[in-house]
Enzyme design. Structure first.
Site, PDB file in Angstrom:
ATOM      1  CE  LYS A 145      -4.538  -1.596   1.473  1.00 46.00           C
ATOM      2  NZ  LYS A 145      -5.449  -1.270   2.339  1.00 46.00           N
TER       3      LYS A 145
ATOM      4  CE  LYS B  80      -6.126  -8.019  -2.559  1.00 46.33           C
ATOM      5  NZ  LYS B  80      -6.279  -7.841  -0.754  1.00 46.33           N
TER       6      LYS B  80
ATOM      7  CE  LYS C 132     -13.600  -2.930  -1.189  1.00 43.81           C
ATOM      8  NZ  LYS C 132     -14.039  -4.017  -0.334  1.00 43.81           N
TER       9      LYS C 132
HETATM   10  P1  TYM Z   1     -10.991  -6.665   3.663  1.00 49.05           P
HETATM   11  O1  TYM Z   1     -11.535  -5.370   3.427  1.00 49.05           O
HETATM   12  O2  TYM Z   1      -9.755  -5.938   2.512  1.00 49.05           O
HETATM   13  O3  TYM Z   1     -11.117  -7.970   3.198  1.00 49.05           O
HETATM   14  C1  TYM Z   1     -12.465  -8.605   3.725  1.00 49.05           C
HETATM   15  C2  TYM Z   1     -11.509  -9.713   3.468  1.00 49.05           C
HETATM   16  O4  TYM Z   1     -12.102 -10.754   2.000  1.00 49.05           O
HETATM   17  C3  TYM Z   1     -11.202 -11.617   1.955  1.00 49.05           C
HETATM   18  N1  TYM Z   1     -10.332 -10.561   0.808  1.00 49.05           N
HETATM   19  C4  TYM Z   1     -10.417 -11.745  -0.522  1.00 49.05           C
HETATM   20  N2  TYM Z   1     -10.319 -13.269  -0.524  1.00 49.05           N
HETATM   21  C5  TYM Z   1     -10.235 -13.797  -1.255  1.00 49.05           C
HETATM   22  N3  TYM Z   1      -9.782 -13.437  -2.674  1.00 49.05           N
HETATM   23  C6  TYM Z   1      -9.333 -11.869  -2.557  1.00 49.05           C
HETATM   24  N4  TYM Z   1      -9.552 -11.245  -3.926  1.00 49.05           N
HETATM   25  C7  TYM Z   1      -9.672 -11.244  -1.727  1.00 49.05           C
HETATM   26  N5  TYM Z   1      -9.886  -9.722  -1.132  1.00 49.05           N
HETATM   27  C8  TYM Z   1     -10.298  -9.958  -0.260  1.00 49.05           C
HETATM   28  C9  TYM Z   1      -9.999 -10.616   2.870  1.00 49.05           C
HETATM   29  O5  TYM Z   1      -9.111 -11.357   2.538  1.00 49.05           O
HETATM   30  C10 TYM Z   1     -11.082 -10.405   3.848  1.00 49.05           C
HETATM   31  O6  TYM Z   1     -11.212 -11.145   5.053  1.00 49.05           O
HETATM   32  N6  TYM Z   1      -8.437  -5.962   7.208  1.00 49.05           N
HETATM   33  C11 TYM Z   1      -9.049  -6.487   6.953  1.00 49.05           C
HETATM   34  C12 TYM Z   1     -10.308  -5.849   7.643  1.00 49.05           C
HETATM   35  C13 TYM Z   1     -10.679  -6.198   8.970  1.00 49.05           C
HETATM   36  C14 TYM Z   1     -10.356  -7.430   9.486  1.00 49.05           C
HETATM   37  C15 TYM Z   1     -10.482  -7.057  11.327  1.00 49.05           C
HETATM   38  C16 TYM Z   1     -10.903  -8.870   9.230  1.00 49.05           C
HETATM   39  C17 TYM Z   1      -9.997  -5.335  10.257  1.00 49.05           C
HETATM   40  N7  TYM Z   1      -9.797  -5.461  10.886  1.00 49.05           N
HETATM   41  C18 TYM Z   1      -9.965  -7.988  11.969  1.00 49.05           C
HETATM   42  C19 TYM Z   1     -10.837  -9.488  10.666  1.00 49.05           C
HETATM   43  C20 TYM Z   1     -10.244  -9.491  11.726  1.00 49.05           C
HETATM   44  C21 TYM Z   1      -9.324  -6.282   5.524  1.00 49.05           C
HETATM   45  O7  TYM Z   1      -9.110  -4.949   4.488  1.00 49.05           O
HETATM   46  O8  TYM Z   1     -10.001  -6.834   4.671  1.00 49.05           O
END
Ligand code: TYM
Length: 337
Positions: free
Chosen positions: A117, A199, A202
């Site tokens: 990032k 990956k 969005k």
């Molecule tokens: P975020 O918002 O980027 O994504 C949410 C969830 O979607 C999964 N994900 C994917 N899985 C498979 N293929 C993909 N291309 C893909 N893109 C995203 C992510 O692995 C995630 O599970 N930091 C986290 C949010 C968060 C969180 C937490 C998660 C904040 N606090 C505590 C677990 C526990 C995040 O940015 O997810």
């Protein structure tokens, strides 16, 4: 006896930075819904995390509500479980400070998402981006979650959360549960449809690279038809040499439960055209009912806000208990109530 019957706890989160993709759904959201039968779950709209990248305030507010509606539409049950917005439970930030004082600069410097990032937004490498995994550890540890369903890209952050918890317990005595990850066998890393070594995300500027949870049937079919494959015409799983086809096979496997050899047999002697249509159809069959439900829920803003208000109260009760315990452990002065 009731202790023995107590169900294990889940916490997970997703950022309200736009409409979730098929990657978010297969990597996380679908499992969030499925795991509700066996665990006590807390699911969170991670709006504070979204601030690590510059947001348009009105969009962030709208996205937080829209994402809540989507979580309800995929089947999250806000009565049996807890659905809330991260910033509505200020205790997460309080615990995050204490955890940050128990996290090393070197550990945070090694986080690949921080490196990625920072490279993507060189004009805004802010402190929040650096300490983000500490806030995520706080989100998890504050509820003593046993299990955290996430996609593969979050596993390094989860490892760090375990390390922080283990270290804290060693110094101050048993306080936190060490959380385990729950990463699905198929769908943990859904790749971009146009550049299948990246990956699916969005925030990708190429709209053909992702399927959004709100894409209509024609858009889904069109995007899968345009998905990058290769020229040998064989439906065969080989991520190194056939990343595009392998990604589509993974999506198909995640929806149908079929193994890779079964999928290879199903499409042996058929072209990519048939295969892509089959992938598109299983995706449409899964996503379109969610969209109908979403429209219904989105029409009732008062209901969505009511869910969040109730969720915040219930989550805060649990979170405040942990923070109070942690204050005591680390020696912060607490006055009699
Ligand atoms: P975020 O918002 O980027 O994504 C949410 C969830 O979607 C999964 N994900 C994917 N899985 C498979 N293929 C993909 N291309 C893909 N893109 C995203 C992510 O692995 C995630 O599970 N930091 C986290 C949010 C968060 C969180 C937490 C998660 C904040 N606090 C505590 C677990 C526990 C995040 O940015 O997810």
């Amino acid at each position: 006896m009731s202790e023995l019957l107590k169900r294990k706890r889940i916490l997970s989160g997703i950022q309200p930075t736009g409409t979730p993709t098929l990657g978010n759904y297969l990597g996380a959201l679908r499992n969030w819904a499925l795991l509700q039968n066996s665990y006590d779950c807390l699911y969170m709209v991670a709006d504070l995390h979204a601030l690590t990248v510059r947001q348009v305030p009105a969009d962030l507010r709208r996205n937080s509500r829209a994402l809540t509606a989507l979580l309800l539409a995929v089947g999250i049950d806000p009565k049996e479980h807890i659905l809330f917005v991260q910033s509505h439970v200020p205790a997460h930030c309080e615990l995050s400070w204490i955890l940050a004082c128990n996290t090393q600069f070197g550990e945070l410097s090694r986080m690949t998402q921080f490196k990625d990032k920072s490279a993507k937004h060189p004009d805004n490498v802010n402190g929040g981006l650096f300490t983000y995994p500490v806030l995520m550890a706080s989100d998890i540890l504050i509820y003593n979650a046993d299990l955290v369903p996430v996609g593969q890209d979050q596993t390094q952050h989860l490892e760090l959360a375990r390390d922080i918890a283990g270290r804290f317990n060693n110094i101050y005595g048993e306080t936190f549960v060490l959380p385990e990850g729950y990463v699905p066998a198929a769908g943990a890393k859904v790749m971009s449809l146009s550049e299948p070594t990246k990956k699916m995300s969005k925030s990708d500027p190429n709209v053909n690279s992702f399927i959004l949870m709100t894409d209509d049937k024609d858009t889904i079919v069109r995007k899968f038809k345009r998905a990058v494959t290769d020229s040998d015409g064989m439906v065969h799983f080989d991520t190194a040499n056939k990343p595009g086809v392998s990604n589509l096979m993974t999506i198909y496997a995640a929806f149908t439960g079929k193994t890779m050899p079964e999928i290879e047999a199903e499409f042996a002697g058929k072209g990519y055209g048939d295969f892509k249509m089959a992938v598109a159809e299983t995706t449409v069959d899964a996503i379109c009912p969610v969209q109908e439900e979403l429209q219904r829920i989105q029409a009732d803003k008062a209901y969505v806000d009511g869910v969040l208000k109730d969720g915040a109260e219930r989550a805060a009760r649990l979170a405040n208990r942990t923070v109070s315990k942690v204050h005591r452990k680390v020696g912060l002065l607490q006055l009699e109530k």
